[in-house]
Enzyme design. Structure first.
Site, PDB file in Angstrom:
ATOM      1  N   GLY A   7      -2.884  -5.841   0.368  1.00 21.33           N
ATOM      2  CA  GLY A   7      -1.695  -5.308  -0.296  1.00 21.33           C
ATOM      3  C   GLY A   7      -1.361  -3.917   0.205  1.00 21.33           C
ATOM      4  O   GLY A   7      -1.754  -2.926  -0.406  1.00 21.33           O
ATOM      5  N   VAL A  11       0.360   2.194  -3.019  1.00 19.75           N
ATOM      6  CA  VAL A  11      -0.999   2.577  -3.391  1.00 19.75           C
ATOM      7  C   VAL A  11      -2.007   2.074  -2.368  1.00 19.75           C
ATOM      8  O   VAL A  11      -2.920   2.802  -1.967  1.00 19.75           O
ATOM      9  CB  VAL A  11      -1.344   2.049  -4.796  1.00 19.75           C
ATOM     10  CG1 VAL A  11      -2.827   2.229  -5.100  1.00 19.75           C
ATOM     11  CG2 VAL A  11      -0.513   2.783  -5.844  1.00 19.75           C
ATOM     12  N   ALA A 127       2.138   7.709  -5.172  1.00 14.32           N
ATOM     13  CA  ALA A 127       2.433   7.368  -3.779  1.00 14.32           C
ATOM     14  C   ALA A 127       3.822   6.761  -3.688  1.00 14.32           C
ATOM     15  O   ALA A 127       4.288   6.093  -4.615  1.00 14.32           O
ATOM     16  CB  ALA A 127       1.396   6.400  -3.232  1.00 14.32           C
ATOM     17  N   LYS A 182      -3.639   2.653 -19.636  1.00 17.14           N
ATOM     18  CA  LYS A 182      -2.609   2.675 -18.593  1.00 17.14           C
ATOM     19  C   LYS A 182      -1.513   1.659 -18.901  1.00 17.14           C
ATOM     20  O   LYS A 182      -0.334   1.902 -18.627  1.00 17.14           O
ATOM     21  CB  LYS A 182      -3.219   2.390 -17.219  1.00 17.14           C
ATOM     22  CG  LYS A 182      -2.184   2.526 -16.104  1.00 17.14           C
ATOM     23  CD  LYS A 182      -2.767   2.473 -14.724  1.00 17.14           C
ATOM     24  CE  LYS A 182      -1.676   2.717 -13.692  1.00 17.14           C
ATOM     25  NZ  LYS A 182      -2.170   2.635 -12.308  1.00 17.14           N
ATOM     26  N   SER A 250       7.426   2.681 -10.431  1.00 18.04           N
ATOM     27  CA  SER A 250       7.409   1.505  -9.559  1.00 18.04           C
ATOM     28  C   SER A 250       8.435   0.468 -10.011  1.00 18.04           C
ATOM     29  O   SER A 250       9.069  -0.193  -9.189  1.00 18.04           O
ATOM     30  CB  SER A 250       6.008   0.893  -9.532  1.00 18.04           C
ATOM     31  OG  SER A 250       5.585   0.513 -10.828  1.00 18.04           O
TER      32      SER A 250
END
Length: 301
Positions: A7, A11, A127, A182, A250
């Site tokens: 992936g 990230v 990121a 999270k 995101s």
């Protein structure tokens, strides 16, 4: 240690380039291809603005001997499809680390890789992948690893090289609790910023909405053993909003770029857990439906 990244999004690319720069061996895995492909150049823009170039080897799903530790950083909805070609082939000694937003993939992983060391990771590193070969480190963050099964407990040694590469990494004996924390933050910030189509900082103008979403979640979180008050959850969310005020979430980026979002594994997971526990989350369901409506303009079932 040979690190293999499955992936190469924002990230995944950030972890790959930082690991390589710290002296670790790193390659990228494409489970759509059987064998090695052309090496991938990657330009890393660091927090201080400096630029460095990395070149990452790319392997396929039959190059199993070149996988030491498999770090899965795909979008959460891609995990099972991406790992399927490795079922029954990946050596049982190889640790698999899930590092993605949302929850709901660990059950599939445990079923299909029952003998591998299995771990979960949570990171707040920022990121942004501006194009196929340019990754920008947008924010320092913490990274936590924890075991998903007994075999995973033996791989606390993965923490040290990650800490060297990223500036922070640590082991957690309560990784599921960190995943839930999270999840709460993502379930508030991601859909709201996608609906408003703004940077995270816009949510400082919508603190009443944040408070209501946190309050609605508390009965479910209590059932998960998370005893924070609604005000404490709101404060946690606002801390992240303040720290990432100039960043795009995101989910906002996925909607802006007409990509499928991770809403089914963030808010969708919360709705599923609530239903199983006899609870209702009407405000979160309304947000979920708004994101699905935006998705429906470009994502087909």
């Amino acid at each position: 240690m040979q690190w293999t990244i499955l992936g190469a999004g924002a990230v995944g690319s950030l972890f790959a380039t930082h690991l390589q720069r710290s002296g670790q061996k790193v390659n990228l895995l494409d489970t759509r291809q059987p064998h090695r492909q052309q090496a991938k150049p990657m330009l890393l823009e660091q927090l201080d603005g400096s630029i460095c170039m990395c070149e990452l080897d790319c392997i396929g799903y039959q190059d199993l001997a070149q996988i030491g530790c498999l770090l899965v950083t795909t979008k959460v909805w891609q995990v099972t499809h991406a790992l399927q070609p490795l079922v029954g082939l990946l050596p049982e000694s190889c640790p698999i680390v899930l590092l993605h937003n949302g929850m709901g993939t660990a059950e599939w992983l445990t079923e299909h890789f029952p003998h591998n060391p299995l771990l979960a990771g949570v990171t707040s590193c920022g990121a942004l992948k501006t194009d196929a070969s340019h990754i920008k480190h947008t924010g320092f963050g913490e990274t936590w690893l924890g075991a998903l099964n007994a075999a995973g407990e033996q791989w606390q040694t993965l923490v040290s090289p990650l800490a060297d590469a990223l500036g922070h990494a640590a082991w957690s004996e309560h990784i599921q609790e960190r995943q839930w924390q999270k999840l709460v933050v993502n379930a508030v910030i991601n859909p709201l910023t996608a609906v408003y189509n703004q940077q995270s900082g816009i949510l400082l103008q919508h603190q009443d909405e944040i408070a209501a979403l946190c309050l609605e979640l508390r009965p479910l979180l209590l059932q998960q053993g998370l005893t924070n008050t609604a005000n404490e959850w709101q404060e946690l969310v606002l801390q992240v909003v303040d720290r990432t005020a100039k960043n795009y979430s995101s989910m906002q980026q996925d909607i802006a770029n007409r990509r499928r979002t991770e809403i089914d594994y963030i808010t969708g997971y919360l709705l599923q857990q609530a239903e199983q526990n006899g609870l209702e989350l009407p405000q979160h369901r309304a947000l979920y439906l708004k994101i699905k409506a935006l998705e429906s303009q470009f994502v087909t079932a």
